[in-house]
Design a protein around this motif. Structure first.
Motif, PDB file in Angstrom:
ATOM      1  N   ILE A   1      88.073  71.513  92.111  1.00  0.00           N
ATOM      2  CA  ILE A   1      86.908  70.697  91.787  1.00  0.00           C
ATOM      3  C   ILE A   1      86.846  69.460  92.681  1.00  0.00           C
ATOM      4  CG2 ILE A   1      85.657  69.486  89.950  1.00  0.00           C
ATOM      5  CD1 ILE A   1      86.007  72.577  89.560  1.00  0.00           C
ATOM      6  N   GLY A   2      87.936  68.684  92.699  1.00  0.00           N
ATOM      7  CA  GLY A   2      88.013  67.508  93.571  1.00  0.00           C
ATOM      8  C   GLY A   2      87.420  66.249  92.987  1.00  0.00           C
TER       9      GLY A   2
ATOM     10  N   VAL B   1      91.194  65.572  87.812  1.00  0.00           N
ATOM     11  CA  VAL B   1      92.538  65.295  88.338  1.00  0.00           C
ATOM     12  C   VAL B   1      93.242  64.275  87.445  1.00  0.00           C
ATOM     13  CG1 VAL B   1      93.798  64.219  90.246  1.00  0.00           C
ATOM     14  CG2 VAL B   1      92.046  65.933  90.728  1.00  0.00           C
ATOM     15  N   SER B   2      92.532  63.244  87.065  1.00  0.00           N
ATOM     16  CA  SER B   2      93.088  62.209  86.205  1.00  0.00           C
ATOM     17  C   SER B   2      93.472  62.776  84.841  1.00  0.00           C
ATOM     18  CB  SER B   2      92.080  61.073  86.036  1.00  0.00           C
ATOM     19  OG  SER B   2      92.666  59.978  85.371  1.00  0.00           O
ATOM     20  N   LYS B   3      92.615  63.631  84.275  1.00  0.00           N
ATOM     21  CA  LYS B   3      92.918  64.246  82.986  1.00  0.00           C
ATOM     22  C   LYS B   3      94.164  65.115  83.077  1.00  0.00           C
ATOM     23  CE  LYS B   3      88.212  64.275  81.221  1.00  0.00           C
ATOM     24  NZ  LYS B   3      87.044  65.091  80.917  1.00  0.00           N
ATOM     25  N   ILE B   4      94.285  65.867  84.165  1.00  0.00           N
ATOM     26  CA  ILE B   4      95.459  66.732  84.346  1.00  0.00           C
ATOM     27  C   ILE B   4      96.732  65.883  84.413  1.00  0.00           C
ATOM     28  CG2 ILE B   4      96.634  68.294  85.949  1.00  0.00           C
ATOM     29  CD1 ILE B   4      93.793  69.396  86.665  1.00  0.00           C
TER      30      ILE B   4
ATOM     31  N   VAL C   1      99.192  66.605  91.878  1.00  0.00           N
ATOM     32  CA  VAL C   1      97.983  67.424  91.946  1.00  0.00           C
ATOM     33  C   VAL C   1      97.559  67.531  93.399  1.00  0.00           C
ATOM     34  CG1 VAL C   1      95.567  67.685  91.245  1.00  0.00           C
ATOM     35  CG2 VAL C   1      97.213  66.711  89.637  1.00  0.00           C
ATOM     36  N   TYR C   2      97.333  68.763  93.840  1.00  0.00           N
ATOM     37  CA  TYR C   2      96.812  69.022  95.184  1.00  0.00           C
ATOM     38  C   TYR C   2      95.349  69.438  95.056  1.00  0.00           C
ATOM     39  CZ  TYR C   2     101.619  69.020  96.791  1.00  0.00           C
ATOM     40  OH  TYR C   2     102.907  68.655  97.085  1.00  0.00           O
TER      41      TYR C   2
ATOM     42  N   GLU D   1      87.897  60.165  90.386  1.00  0.00           N
ATOM     43  CA  GLU D   1      88.142  58.976  89.575  1.00  0.00           C
ATOM     44  C   GLU D   1      89.499  59.075  88.892  1.00  0.00           C
ATOM     45  OE1 GLU D   1      84.845  57.991  86.953  1.00  0.00           O
ATOM     46  OE2 GLU D   1      83.599  59.380  88.116  1.00  0.00           O
ATOM     47  N   LEU D   2      90.277  58.008  88.990  1.00  0.00           N
ATOM     48  CA  LEU D   2      91.590  57.972  88.348  1.00  0.00           C
ATOM     49  C   LEU D   2      91.597  56.947  87.228  1.00  0.00           C
ATOM     50  CD1 LEU D   2      93.955  58.146  91.442  1.00  0.00           C
ATOM     51  CD2 LEU D   2      93.145  60.006  89.981  1.00  0.00           C
ATOM     52  N   ILE D   3      91.973  57.392  86.045  1.00  0.00           N
ATOM     53  CA  ILE D   3      92.148  56.517  84.893  1.00  0.00           C
ATOM     54  C   ILE D   3      93.654  56.460  84.677  1.00  0.00           C
ATOM     55  CG2 ILE D   3      91.646  56.205  82.436  1.00  0.00           C
ATOM     56  CD1 ILE D   3      89.192  58.221  83.179  1.00  0.00           C
TER      57      ILE D   3
END
Length: 167
Positions: A68-69, A74-77, A103-104, A115-117
């Motif tokens: 997805i990118g 990514v943040s949720k994972i 995460v790649y 977005e990173l939380i």
């Protein structure tokens, strides 16, 4: 997979490892199940984070590949990996767990910014992954071995099932 050599990671699934698969809606989750995936989380469900965390606790997965990118997936994972790691924590750390989570991103299905939380501690990484540069770095011998593996497992591990033809 939690480390080991590249060769080990390449054979991890064939040796009985489990993948955690994410589908973006119910229909995609069903397709993954129908193709033999045993652990599937549906990102559209309100229980996605809980479901993913439980799957990560069960499998011990700390590496993810994301097509997805963009957006917050990514943040949720990473957040769910941290929550999974903390289920066995014996003491609190303001810096989070010491388990490295990676995460790649290998695709760009969502062209929005990633977005990173920051709820996943300090032991984490995000990187890009493209097959061609990996194969160039791995060398000819590894590339030929991996190519042969794809040929040998074209109807099993690497089988694809299409639902429609597009001209």
């Amino acid at each position: 997979p939690n480390g080991g050599s590249c060769r080990r990671k390449c054979t991890w699934l064939a040796e009985g490892g489990q993948l955690v698969n994410n589908g973006r809606r119910k229909e995609q989750a069903k397709i993954l199940h129908d193709q033999g995936a045993t652990v599937v989380c549906d990102t559209s469900k309100p229980t996605f984070s809980k479901d993913l965390t439980e799957a990560l606790v069960a499998t011990g997965a700390t590496i993810a590949f994301d097509a997805i990118g963009g957006g917050t997936l990514v943040s949720k994972i990473l957040g769910c990996m941290e929550a999974a790691a903390n289920t066995s924590a014996t003491e609190y750390s303001r810096y989070g767990s010491t388990v490295h989570k990676q995460v790649y991103i290998y695709g760009g299905l969502d062209r929005c910014p990633t977005e990173l939380i920051r709820n996943f501690g300090m032991a984490w990484g995000i990187g890009g992954f493209l097959l061609t540069p990996f194969l160039q770095k791995a060398g000819l011998e590894v590339m030929l071995r991996l190519r042969q593996r794809v040929v040998d497992e074209l109807t099993t591990t690497f089988a694809s099932h299409y639902t429609d033809n597009v001209s």
